[in-house]
Design a protein around this motif. Structure first.
Motif, PDB file in Angstrom:
ATOM      1  N   VAL A 218      32.342   8.131  40.429  1.00  0.00           N
ATOM      2  CA  VAL A 218      30.947   8.250  40.003  1.00  0.00           C
ATOM      3  C   VAL A 218      30.641   9.732  39.820  1.00  0.00           C
ATOM      4  O   VAL A 218      31.060  10.568  40.625  1.00  0.00           O
ATOM      5  N   GLY A 219      29.926  10.061  38.768  1.00  0.00           N
ATOM      6  CA  GLY A 219      29.512  11.443  38.532  1.00  0.00           C
ATOM      7  C   GLY A 219      28.155  11.467  37.859  1.00  0.00           C
ATOM      8  O   GLY A 219      27.585  10.416  37.529  1.00  0.00           O
ATOM      9  N   HIS A 220      27.607  12.658  37.651  1.00  0.00           N
ATOM     10  CA  HIS A 220      26.297  12.776  37.009  1.00  0.00           C
ATOM     11  C   HIS A 220      26.326  13.850  35.933  1.00  0.00           C
ATOM     12  O   HIS A 220      27.173  14.743  35.940  1.00  0.00           O
ATOM     13  N   ALA A 221      25.346  13.767  35.032  1.00  0.00           N
ATOM     14  CA  ALA A 221      25.273  14.697  33.894  1.00  0.00           C
ATOM     15  C   ALA A 221      24.130  15.677  34.100  1.00  0.00           C
ATOM     16  O   ALA A 221      23.098  15.601  33.439  1.00  0.00           O
ATOM     17  N   GLY A 222      24.283  16.599  35.058  1.00  0.00           N
ATOM     18  CA  GLY A 222      23.280  17.642  35.221  1.00  0.00           C
ATOM     19  C   GLY A 222      22.542  17.563  36.528  1.00  0.00           C
ATOM     20  O   GLY A 222      21.840  16.588  36.809  1.00  0.00           O
TER      21      GLY A 222
END
Length: 297
Positions: free
Chosen positions: A33-37
């Motif tokens: 899982v990751g995020h964009a900003g």
């Protein structure tokens, strides 16, 4: 098996972006899982979360323009350019005479368009491999290099006057990498009274809207958008045949196909409506810049 997808989450104040990622990992039972900003702990609003193979899409989302609502407090400067820092200077009573509506409008106008901005020293920018905010917390003095950013909209929505400060509610549309805390700091400096941010909410990342986001308490059972649905919201769509999809997945170019794409990149969608990957122009051809895992396609 966890399906890949893009999930919109409305981050509350007090949580870090990493906290939201950790909660998403638990809710979906996956580490990928990751995020964009990043959003600061004080900030609220839209986090675009990638799950499983859709984390590959975050590279193409993170650079999208952003929209924020914010409150700028004039009258005090802080160590972090926001309300979480220590106050280091306050405005002299005589300084307020110059803070007219016209002066505020001029200050905002000067910070609109393509500008050179020095990021806050407590930003997440890395300096020699370490985050700037980690260096500041360790007692180091950090001065970051200025960078060119674009503020396409900087609108004053409301002004509220108090004895020792003025609060300005604003809306900002800006390029990726713009620091709203720095806008608050620089506006206060230009007006001669100092300034910092007291509230920040991200409402849009590109075409993604916080109105479509789920709360952190609703992660269990949340349904992410498919990689294909998310990709076509940030890139032009390129429909490909089964044979073309197979070629792209095997690293082959689509000969003479560049004319089918208007921009530099496109989201290749196969006959089943699945995302094959992101393609880029190479001369007259198209080649894969990123392929989705075939098991997720």
């Amino acid at each position: 098996m966890v399906s890949p997808g893009i999930l919109l989450v409305d981050k509350p104040a007090g949580l870090t972006s990493h906290d939201v990622v950790a909660r998403t990992r638990r809710a979906f039972g996956t580490r990928k899982v990751g995020h964009a900003g990043t959003l600061d702990p004080m900030a609220t609003g839209l986090l675009v979360i990638g799950i499983e193979g859709a984390t590959r899409l975050l590279t193409y989302i993170v650079g999208a323009d952003k929209t924020y609502t914010a409150t700028i407090r004039l009258g005090a400067t802080t160590t972090t350019d926001d309300a979480e820092g220590e106050t280091v200077a306050t405005a002299a009573p005589s300084a307020w005479d110059a803070v007219t509506d016209g002066a505020i409008a001029d200050g905002i106008r000067a910070l609109t368009g393509t500008i050179s901005q020095v990021p806050s020293s407590v930003s997440a920018i890395k300096v020699d491999g370490r985050r700037a905010y980690d260096r500041v917390r360790a007692g180091e003095e950090v001065v970051l290099a200025s960078r060119e950013v674009t503020v396409s909209r900087f609108d004053l929505i409301a002004r509220r006057d108090a004895d020792a400060n003025i609060d300005l509610d604003v809306v900002v549309d800006c390029s990726s990498g713009t620091y709203i805390r720095s806008l608050a700091r620089d506006l206060g400096a230009a007006l001669g009274v100092g300034g910092h941010l007291t509230a920040l909410r991200r409402t849009h990342v590109g075409d993604f809207d916080v109105a479509d986001a789920v709360s952190v308490d609703s992660l269990d059972g949340a349904v992410p958008a498919s990689p294909a649905a998310a990709a076509v919201r940030v890139l032009p769509r390129l429909d490909v045949t089964a044979e073309e999809a197979r070629d792209l997945r095997h690293g082959k170019r689509l000969s003479g196909a560049a004319a089918r794409v208007d921009g530099a990149l496109a989201a290749a969608i196969d006959d089943d409506g699945d995302l094959v990957g992101i393609v880029e122009k190479r001369g007259a051809d198209l080649k894969s810049a990123m392929n989705m895992p075939e098991s997720a396609a």
